[in-house]
Write a protein that holds these residues in place. Sequence first.
Motif, mmCIF file in Angstrom:
data_model
loop_
_atom_site.group_PDB
_atom_site.id
_atom_site.type_symbol
_atom_site.label_atom_id
_atom_site.label_comp_id
_atom_site.label_asym_id
_atom_site.label_seq_id
_atom_site.Cartn_x
_atom_site.Cartn_y
_atom_site.Cartn_z
ATOM 1 N N ARG A 1 67.202 33.508 -65.282
ATOM 2 C CA ARG A 1 67.323 32.060 -65.166
ATOM 3 C C ARG A 1 65.949 31.414 -65.076
ATOM 4 O O ARG A 1 65.674 30.423 -65.712
ATOM 5 C CB ARG A 1 68.150 31.695 -63.923
ATOM 6 C CG ARG A 1 69.600 31.378 -64.229
ATOM 7 C CD ARG A 1 70.313 30.799 -63.042
ATOM 8 N NE ARG A 1 70.385 31.741 -61.928
ATOM 9 C CZ ARG A 1 69.822 31.546 -60.747
ATOM 10 N NH1 ARG A 1 69.157 30.436 -60.492
ATOM 11 N NH2 ARG A 1 69.903 32.458 -59.797
ATOM 12 N N THR B 1 63.425 32.793 -70.437
ATOM 13 C CA THR B 1 63.967 32.179 -69.218
ATOM 14 C C THR B 1 64.728 30.903 -69.592
ATOM 15 O O THR B 1 64.356 30.220 -70.547
ATOM 16 C CB THR B 1 62.858 31.825 -68.192
ATOM 17 O OG1 THR B 1 61.812 31.134 -68.874
ATOM 18 C CG2 THR B 1 62.301 33.065 -67.528
ATOM 19 N N ASP B 2 65.770 30.639 -68.809
ATOM 20 C CA ASP B 2 66.593 29.446 -69.083
ATOM 21 C C ASP B 2 65.752 28.176 -68.993
ATOM 22 O O ASP B 2 65.947 27.237 -69.760
ATOM 23 C CB ASP B 2 67.735 29.323 -68.053
ATOM 24 C CG ASP B 2 68.752 30.449 -68.204
ATOM 25 O OD1 ASP B 2 68.518 31.341 -69.040
ATOM 26 O OD2 ASP B 2 69.769 30.430 -67.478
#
Lengths: 497, 260
Positions: free
Chosen positions: B134, B156-157
């Motif tokens: 995340r 990564t988000d």
Amino acid sequence: MENCNCNTHKSLAPRDAEWRDELRRALPAKDRMAIPRVKMRELDPADRLANPTAEVNMGLTAEQAVQEATRCLDCPNPGCVSGCPVSIDIPGFIKNIQRGELGEAARVLRSTSALPAVCGRVCPQEKQCESKCIYHKSKREPVAIGYLERFAADAAAKSAPAAAATPAKDATRIAVIGSGPAGLSFAGDMAAKGYAVTVFEALHEIGGVLKYGIPEFRLPNSIVDGEIDALRALGVEFLRDVVVGKTISLDDLREMGFEGVFVGSGAGLPRFMGIPGENLVGVMSCNEYLTRINLMGAGRENSDTPVMTGKRVAVIGGGNTAMDAVRTARRMGAEAMVVYRRSLEEMPARVEEVHHARQEGVEFMTLHNPLEYLADEKGRVRAMILQRMELGEPDESGRRSPVAVEGAVEEIPVDLVIVSVGVSPNPLIPNSVEGLDVSRRGTIVVNDDTMESSIPMLYAGGDIVRGGATVILAMGDGRRAACAMDEAMRARKSNNK
Amino acid sequence: MAKIVSKEHFSEHVVKLVVEAPMIARSRRAGHFVIVRATEGGERIPLTIADADIEAGTVTLVIQEVGVSTKKICALEPGQELADIVGPLGQATHIEKVGTVVCCGGGVGVAPLLPIIKAMKQAGNRVVTVLAARTADLVILEDEVAPWSDEVIIMTDDGSRGQKGLVTNGVEEVIKREKVDLVVTIGPAVMMKFVAKLTEGYNIPTMCSLNTIMVDGTGMCGACRVTVDGKTRFVCIEGPEFDAHKVDFDEMMSRLKSYN
């Protein structure tokens, strides 16, 4: 045991002993036969649901036991012994109860059965020893052999701990895979014969199906632990959390110095029916349900393991495990029913289990078979579709086979379904041993007399050979294997000299 | 009983434990898992083995705190003991030289991916590793996978490390630029579902490792069952790895929520 001449199985209570002769002459057979069969004291059905782990059968009083033992006619050719898969010297222990020698009675039991307190509780005596009792010939109820066995085993466990023993330093080392009834019975016999026995158990508790499967209200864990302690006292070692075939291999065992191996790894794999909706949330195997509650203590204060309790529970199947599951479901507070495709008459569960289940308010939907399970919007089971059945011609099992009644289909709301339609052998060992002869069903193939597999000094017994049988048959296998392995070991050692 | 030898926090809720388990260390292969019970009365939960040291007799576990039992395990300190550890369980990963292998992991799924990355590299494959999380703090084992990967892509988000985007974006980038022979994906069920969807479109064989609910882990309870290619399979003894294109992930996700 039949055909067994080993020292372990010599009679400890010969029929021609003076005291037995005196007992036989003390009361005429006619008077003994006039005594009615004892009734087992039972926990009140209302109290059972409030005390979920309390044992339902409460055992005999000393007076009841002596009176019941008096009924036994001490036949010259006792049919009961031939009806017992482990050939327990039944009149031998019963007559010891009658004369008040409970320690001696237990000794007789222990000499032929590694787990008498277990057998006294879970054996289907009505189909074995008691079915061969001479009383049947005069249309009378048989001697309550199972109740007496339990009485003697419990009384002895309370009074005297088993004598401690340790195997000799140079004793031959034997490995046992699995600590269920087959493995424990084998281990006890081999320890008594002087071998150094180590039992490997995959789970974190010793006892196999006696712990994870059979509920406490039928077989308290303390009883199983008592039997295991007795084996420990005999010098048997137990190792938990070891999966033979995974953690260590059979070759590892040989390298560690184990000269003989007995596999009693059980019928691990639950069967499902392969019908739509069977993988919904809220549909589970009886093994999962019972393991969560019995082994993991789900529902008890100090346990982290969750279990679905359900409000309306259906147990599919008519065997003893189905009865265990449905009676457990009642104790977890649910309305509970058994769904079975044949009629009560064909049901394989013990009569006593069905009787207790009825007392506890279990509903029986016989002549019904599930076709499909339906889900709610969250993917949880909300109902089952049942096909109504009728009985047709007898099938190969001799039971009348169930036939669907065309168009007779109904939907019954349920929120938990427990599937109890049998188990398959655990594939871990069969898959991990090269050269082991395995049947199409996945069972280990053994010589019926010796229980030896296609690999020398590798023996097997219980459900891994039978594919789903009873505690007592598993124990009988362990016993036969122990006698045969002992003989083979002796032959090998004398050849090597 | 199994003593905790060392402990490291990867992030607030992700812990690496090195545990004494000599027999398991010796017999485990990439893909195997163990069942752990933190304390008496504890639940039996499956954890994939991230690494092992045969000489030291230890195995490495990476645990994310998500419930009562993982919290208990994560709270243990070096010197303390797990009540039980049993294994190695499941089938080992089938390792062979196929050419280029993309190994993609999300969250703690990177831990079980590590031994597979190693073994794939040792078998002579070109290995491209895609790690997804995340946010930057949750990217784990980057240094451990690097020596065994020809390339490491981090997603990564929120874009706080590597590229911004999902694991599937990283995997697709590789597929578009070079021939990929095998994809291995381990992570949350929903992530594996979308990786499988992506690679199915490109017709690339894809293997996933499933972390379902289990009790005994030896085939006895059936809690772990999933539908693969229309058939019910037991993750504990037939898995944990399956052809990702044939797994019914929706059913699996529903079953994972059994006790929520």
